[in-house]
Design an enzyme around this catalytic site. Structure first.
Site, mmCIF file in Angstrom:
data_model
loop_
_atom_site.group_PDB
_atom_site.id
_atom_site.type_symbol
_atom_site.label_atom_id
_atom_site.label_comp_id
_atom_site.label_asym_id
_atom_site.label_seq_id
_atom_site.Cartn_x
_atom_site.Cartn_y
_atom_site.Cartn_z
ATOM 1 N N ASP A 81 0.857 -1.195 0.000
ATOM 2 C CA ASP A 81 0.000 0.000 0.000
ATOM 3 C C ASP A 81 0.897 1.250 0.000
ATOM 4 O OD1 ASP A 81 -2.432 1.376 0.213
ATOM 5 O OD2 ASP A 81 -2.412 1.343 2.410
ATOM 6 N N GLY A 180 -7.652 8.286 8.093
ATOM 7 C CA GLY A 180 -7.709 8.673 9.501
ATOM 8 C C GLY A 180 -9.115 8.683 10.080
ATOM 9 N N HIS A 210 -9.795 4.302 -0.987
ATOM 10 C CA HIS A 210 -8.946 4.521 0.192
ATOM 11 C C HIS A 210 -9.781 5.271 1.229
ATOM 12 C CE1 HIS A 210 -4.685 3.571 -1.120
ATOM 13 N NE2 HIS A 210 -5.442 3.225 -2.149
ATOM 14 N N GLY A 211 -9.333 5.210 2.490
ATOM 15 C CA GLY A 211 -10.093 5.895 3.540
ATOM 16 C C GLY A 211 -11.426 5.225 3.780
ATOM 17 N N SER A 213 -12.502 3.297 6.314
ATOM 18 C CA SER A 213 -12.932 2.939 7.674
ATOM 19 C C SER A 213 -14.247 3.600 8.043
ATOM 20 C CB SER A 213 -11.859 3.356 8.701
ATOM 21 O OG SER A 213 -10.796 2.437 8.696
ATOM 22 N N ASN A 254 -10.035 0.019 1.416
ATOM 23 C CA ASN A 254 -8.870 0.034 2.315
ATOM 24 C C ASN A 254 -9.271 0.405 3.746
ATOM 25 O OD1 ASN A 254 -7.448 -0.400 -0.014
ATOM 26 N ND2 ASN A 254 -5.977 1.257 0.321
HETATM 27 P P1 13P Z 1 -8.661 4.506 6.743
HETATM 28 O O1 13P Z 1 -7.805 5.561 7.389
HETATM 29 O O2 13P Z 1 -10.050 4.997 6.495
HETATM 30 O O3 13P Z 1 -8.637 3.231 7.475
HETATM 31 O O4 13P Z 1 -8.031 4.229 5.296
HETATM 32 C C1 13P Z 1 -6.859 3.454 5.179
HETATM 33 C C2 13P Z 1 -6.302 3.479 3.809
HETATM 34 O O5 13P Z 1 -6.877 4.010 2.892
HETATM 35 C C3 13P Z 1 -5.000 2.805 3.618
HETATM 36 O O6 13P Z 1 -4.495 2.974 2.341
#
Ligand code: 13P
Length: 312
Positions: A81, A180, A210-211, A213, A254
């Site tokens: 990554d 984050g 990405h992002g 979470s 991700n």
């Molecule tokens: P998060 O911060 O939302 O978990 O995203 C992680 C990410 O995109 C790693 O490449």
């Protein structure tokens, strides 16, 4: 069973998505494999350059390889990554990665094309697929922080040209998420208008979110209740947004922050309630078990539960 990342992405397009989970520690590696075995879900395991430096590349790769022997039924791929050229070269040399990401998204379009094309040329010569990124996400990712003002949505009018010129195999797009714990506030959310345009220009091409979470607010409350100071009033990606994104071509989601927030919640609560204890394996076991449950819920949300059988 380790498979090519592209094999996984080709199977899920428009139907379900793969959790691409960033691992840094032994507890996380074991929890991902244990959850994947329980759910019979394929999974993408990711290491960032910081994960490789923290444990040492040999250590983190050995942990993953060992876990795959302990859980032989688990169908997974190993992805680098957010690599730059030296990281990618090391990953390709190791012979262990199923795919790599070149993150040249902070460069201007022509430089992103040039750097990505060069990585694609080298990786494809070894049969390794490449994820590229167009557009810039804000937020904190490992040791890098991008201010909100520097974030840029992916321009749909550039995507076809970018993919055609670079020959990348999947594309990370910037549609409003950030890395984050602080993603959206107020009326903010994923820009589905942009995502829809991108999909219409790149039909059946695997997109990467990405992002991804969700930043469970109960977890944030637990952290703050036991002495933490995580900002409240913002949210992560909702379940509805994830489901809609999958319909629009997102195949890989991700996830790193959710593992970190959970770690912090478990350990803050544990040591607050048991201030006389100092043995890492007691909260370590609690974290591992809670993480397995969290990952099982992710597989259900992404629709990947039970899909490992598609690869046998
Ligand atoms: P998060 O911060 O939302 O978990 O995203 C992680 C990410 O995109 C790693 O490449």
């Amino acid at each position: 069973m380790k498979v090519k990342t592209q094999t996984l992405l080709n199977d899920c397009y428009g139907k379900y998505a793969l959790a691409a989970i960033n691992v840094f520690t032994m507890e996380q590696v074991l929890a991902v494999f244990e959850a994947a075995e329980k759910a019979e879900s394929p999974v993408i395991i990711q290491t960032t350059p910081v994960a490789r430096e923290y444990a040492g590349a040999e250590m983190i790769l050995s942990m993953i390889a060992t876990a795959s022997r302990m859980f032989p039924k688990v169908v997974y791929s190993l992805h680098l990554d957010h690599g730059n050229e030296p990281h990618i070269e090391a990953a390709l040399d190791s012979g262990q990665y199923s795919s790599v990401m070149i993150d040249a998204s902070h460069d201007i379009f022509s430089t992103d094309v040039k750097r990505t094309s060069e990585v694609v040329r080298k990786a494809h010569a070894l049969g390794i697929p490449v994820e590229a990124e167009l557009g810039v996400l804000s937020g904190i990712e490992d040791d890098m922080e991008i201010e909100d003002s520097l974030a840029k949505y992916t321009k749909p009018e550039e995507v076809l040209d970018f993919v055609t010129k670079t020959k990348c195999d999947s594309l990370a797009i910037a549609v409003g998420t950030s890395h984050g714990a602080y993603k959206f506030s107020g009326n903010q959310g994923i820009r589905f208008d942009i995502l829809e345009k991108i999909q219409s220009l790149l039909p059946r091409f695997p997109l990467v979110l990405h992002g991804g979470s969700s930043v469970n607010q109960n977890e944030v409350q637990r952290i703050n209740k036991f002495g933490g100071n995580i900002k409240t009033g913002s949210r992560g990606v909702s379940d509805e947004e994830i489901k809609q994104a999958i319909q629009l071509g997102v195949c890989k989601v991700n996830i790193a922050t959710d593992l970190r927030v959970l770690w912090t919640g478990v350990h803050r609560e544990f040591f607050h309630q048991k201030p006389d204890l100092f043995d890492p394996i007691i909260p370590g076991k609690i974290y591992r078990n809670e993480l397995i449950e969290t990952i099982l819920r992710k597989f259900d949300l992404l629709g990947s539960t039970g899909k490992a059988k598609n690869f046998n």
